[in-house]
Scaffold this motif. Structure first.
Motif, short mmCIF file in Angstrom:
data_model
loop_
_atom_site.label_atom_id
_atom_site.label_comp_id
_atom_site.label_asym_id
_atom_site.label_seq_id
_atom_site.Cartn_x
_atom_site.Cartn_y
_atom_site.Cartn_z
N GLY A 33 0.83 -1.18 0.00
CA GLY A 33 0.00 0.00 0.00
C GLY A 33 0.87 1.24 0.00
N ASN A 34 0.63 2.13 0.96
CA ASN A 34 1.40 3.36 1.06
C ASN A 34 2.60 3.25 1.99
N THR A 35 2.95 2.04 2.37
CA THR A 35 4.19 1.79 3.11
C THR A 35 5.26 1.32 2.13
N HIS A 36 6.33 2.08 2.03
CA HIS A 36 7.41 1.77 1.09
C HIS A 36 8.72 1.71 1.87
N VAL A 37 9.46 0.62 1.70
CA VAL A 37 10.72 0.43 2.42
C VAL A 37 11.82 0.03 1.44
N LEU A 38 12.95 0.71 1.53
CA LEU A 38 14.10 0.40 0.70
C LEU A 38 15.04 -0.49 1.51
N CYS A 39 15.30 -1.69 1.00
CA CYS A 39 16.12 -2.68 1.70
C CYS A 39 17.38 -2.97 0.90
N ALA A 40 18.52 -2.92 1.56
CA ALA A 40 19.80 -3.18 0.90
C ALA A 40 20.63 -4.14 1.74
N ALA A 41 21.24 -5.11 1.07
CA ALA A 41 22.11 -6.09 1.72
C ALA A 41 23.56 -5.78 1.37
N SER A 42 24.40 -5.63 2.40
CA SER A 42 25.82 -5.35 2.21
C SER A 42 26.64 -6.48 2.81
N VAL A 43 27.57 -7.02 2.03
CA VAL A 43 28.41 -8.13 2.46
C VAL A 43 29.75 -7.62 2.95
N SER A 44 30.15 -8.06 4.13
CA SER A 44 31.46 -7.74 4.69
C SER A 44 32.22 -9.05 4.91
N GLU A 45 33.49 -9.06 4.55
CA GLU A 45 34.30 -10.27 4.67
C GLU A 45 34.89 -10.45 6.07
N ARG A 46 34.23 -9.90 7.04
CA ARG A 46 34.64 -10.13 8.43
C ARG A 46 33.40 -10.12 9.31
N VAL A 47 33.52 -10.80 10.42
CA VAL A 47 32.40 -10.92 11.35
C VAL A 47 32.65 -10.02 12.56
N PRO A 48 31.65 -9.79 13.40
CA PRO A 48 31.88 -9.04 14.63
C PRO A 48 32.96 -9.71 15.47
N PRO A 49 33.68 -8.93 16.28
CA PRO A 49 34.80 -9.48 17.06
C PRO A 49 34.44 -10.70 17.90
N TRP A 50 33.24 -10.72 18.44
CA TRP A 50 32.86 -11.84 19.31
C TRP A 50 32.59 -13.13 18.55
N LEU A 51 32.61 -13.07 17.20
CA LEU A 51 32.40 -14.28 16.40
C LEU A 51 33.66 -14.75 15.68
N ARG A 52 34.74 -14.00 15.80
CA ARG A 52 35.96 -14.35 15.06
C ARG A 52 36.49 -15.72 15.47
N GLY A 53 36.88 -16.47 14.45
CA GLY A 53 37.47 -17.77 14.69
C GLY A 53 36.49 -18.88 14.99
N GLN A 54 35.19 -18.62 14.91
CA GLN A 54 34.19 -19.63 15.24
C GLN A 54 33.63 -20.33 14.01
N GLY A 55 34.07 -19.94 12.83
CA GLY A 55 33.68 -20.64 11.62
C GLY A 55 32.24 -20.42 11.19
N GLN A 56 31.68 -19.29 11.56
CA GLN A 56 30.32 -18.99 11.12
C GLN A 56 30.18 -17.51 10.85
N GLY A 57 29.14 -17.18 10.09
CA GLY A 57 28.87 -15.80 9.75
C GLY A 57 27.78 -15.20 10.61
N TRP A 58 27.31 -14.01 10.18
CA TRP A 58 26.30 -13.29 10.93
C TRP A 58 25.44 -12.49 9.97
N VAL A 59 24.15 -12.43 10.29
CA VAL A 59 23.20 -11.62 9.54
C VAL A 59 22.53 -10.69 10.54
#
Length: 237
Positions: A33-59
């Motif tokens: 309807g009259n609700t319009h949202v612009l959505c963009a996905a940006s890929v970074s080749e590094r994860v947050p510091p608390w996930l480093r070395g754990q072999g998984q990504g983050w969204v």
């Protein structure tokens, strides 16, 4: 009769326009309807510091509304120096919804950020953001597969969201602002294409919601999301 003239189980006219932001790895302009949202996905080749070395990504996700997305101008949150509690809650919801359908180990040690910017608001901005963000995420992951960075798409299911509510003692689907502002109960359903529930947010504003009315709202959400799933998949080509 609803203010919009829709049937109680009828969605607003909605669409998904991909490629709305060509510099992003994935993007989608979603309209309900009259609700319009612009959505963009940006890929970074590094994860947050608390996930480093754990072999998984983050969204994760960031959400915001432009100052004139509403009838009267809102002050930019950046000018106020902090995000509102509402903004933080919504962007966390979007992130949870997308992680629920993404294999984070298959994503590898990289992060995908979904920016959801509301350019026009008429109710249901969080649900529209989830629907559009899923399309943008899917496109970003496809670009990683095409580039050889991923062996397969880590997004294993579709996710969509829709609002339902009790308005004038009737269960209705996909509330616009006029209905949302006077609803006796307002609920947001986040569902998966495989038939699962990702999250439900429901609040009784007037009186407690009867269990049979909740079941009716759930059925409306399932019907609405089935249509949205089909449109999201079609938008990917």
């Amino acid at each position: 009769m609803r203010p919009s003239g829709r049937e109680n189980d009828q969605l607003r006219q909605f669409s998904f326009e991909t490629g709305a932001m060509p510099y992003a790895e994935g993007s989608c302009l979603v309209r309900f309807g009259n609700t319009h949202v612009l959505c963009a996905a940006s890929v970074s080749e590094r994860v947050p510091p608390w996930l480093r070395g754990q072999g998984q990504g983050w969204v994760t996700a960031e959400y915001g509304m432009l100052p004139r997305a509403t009838p009267s101008r809102m002050r930019r949150e950046a000018a106020a120096g902090k995000q509102s509690g509402r903004t933080q809650e919504i962007q966390r919801l979007i992130g949870r919804a997308l992680r629920a359908v993404t294999d984070l180990e298959a994503l590898g040690e990289r992060q995908i950020v979904l920016d959801c910017d509301v350019i026009q608001a008429d109710g249901g901005t969080r649900t529209a953001s989830i629907c559009g963000a899923w399309v943008a995420l899917k496109l970003a992951c496809a670009s990683l597969v095409d580039a050889g960075a991923l062996a397969h798409d880590p997004v294993f299911d579709v996710a969509a969201a829709i609002s339902c509510g009790m308005v004038d003692d009737a269960a209705v689907l996909d509330l616009d602002y006029e209905e949302d502002s006077r609803a006796q109960t307002d609920a947001n359903f986040v569902l998966s294409g495989s038939g699962g529930i990702i999250e439900v947010q429901a609040t009784a504003e007037d009186r407690p919601l009867a269990f049979d009315n909740f079941a009716t709202l759930m059925a409306l959400a399932q019907k609405g999301c089935a249509r949205i799933f089909a449109a999201q998949t079609a938008a990917l080509g």
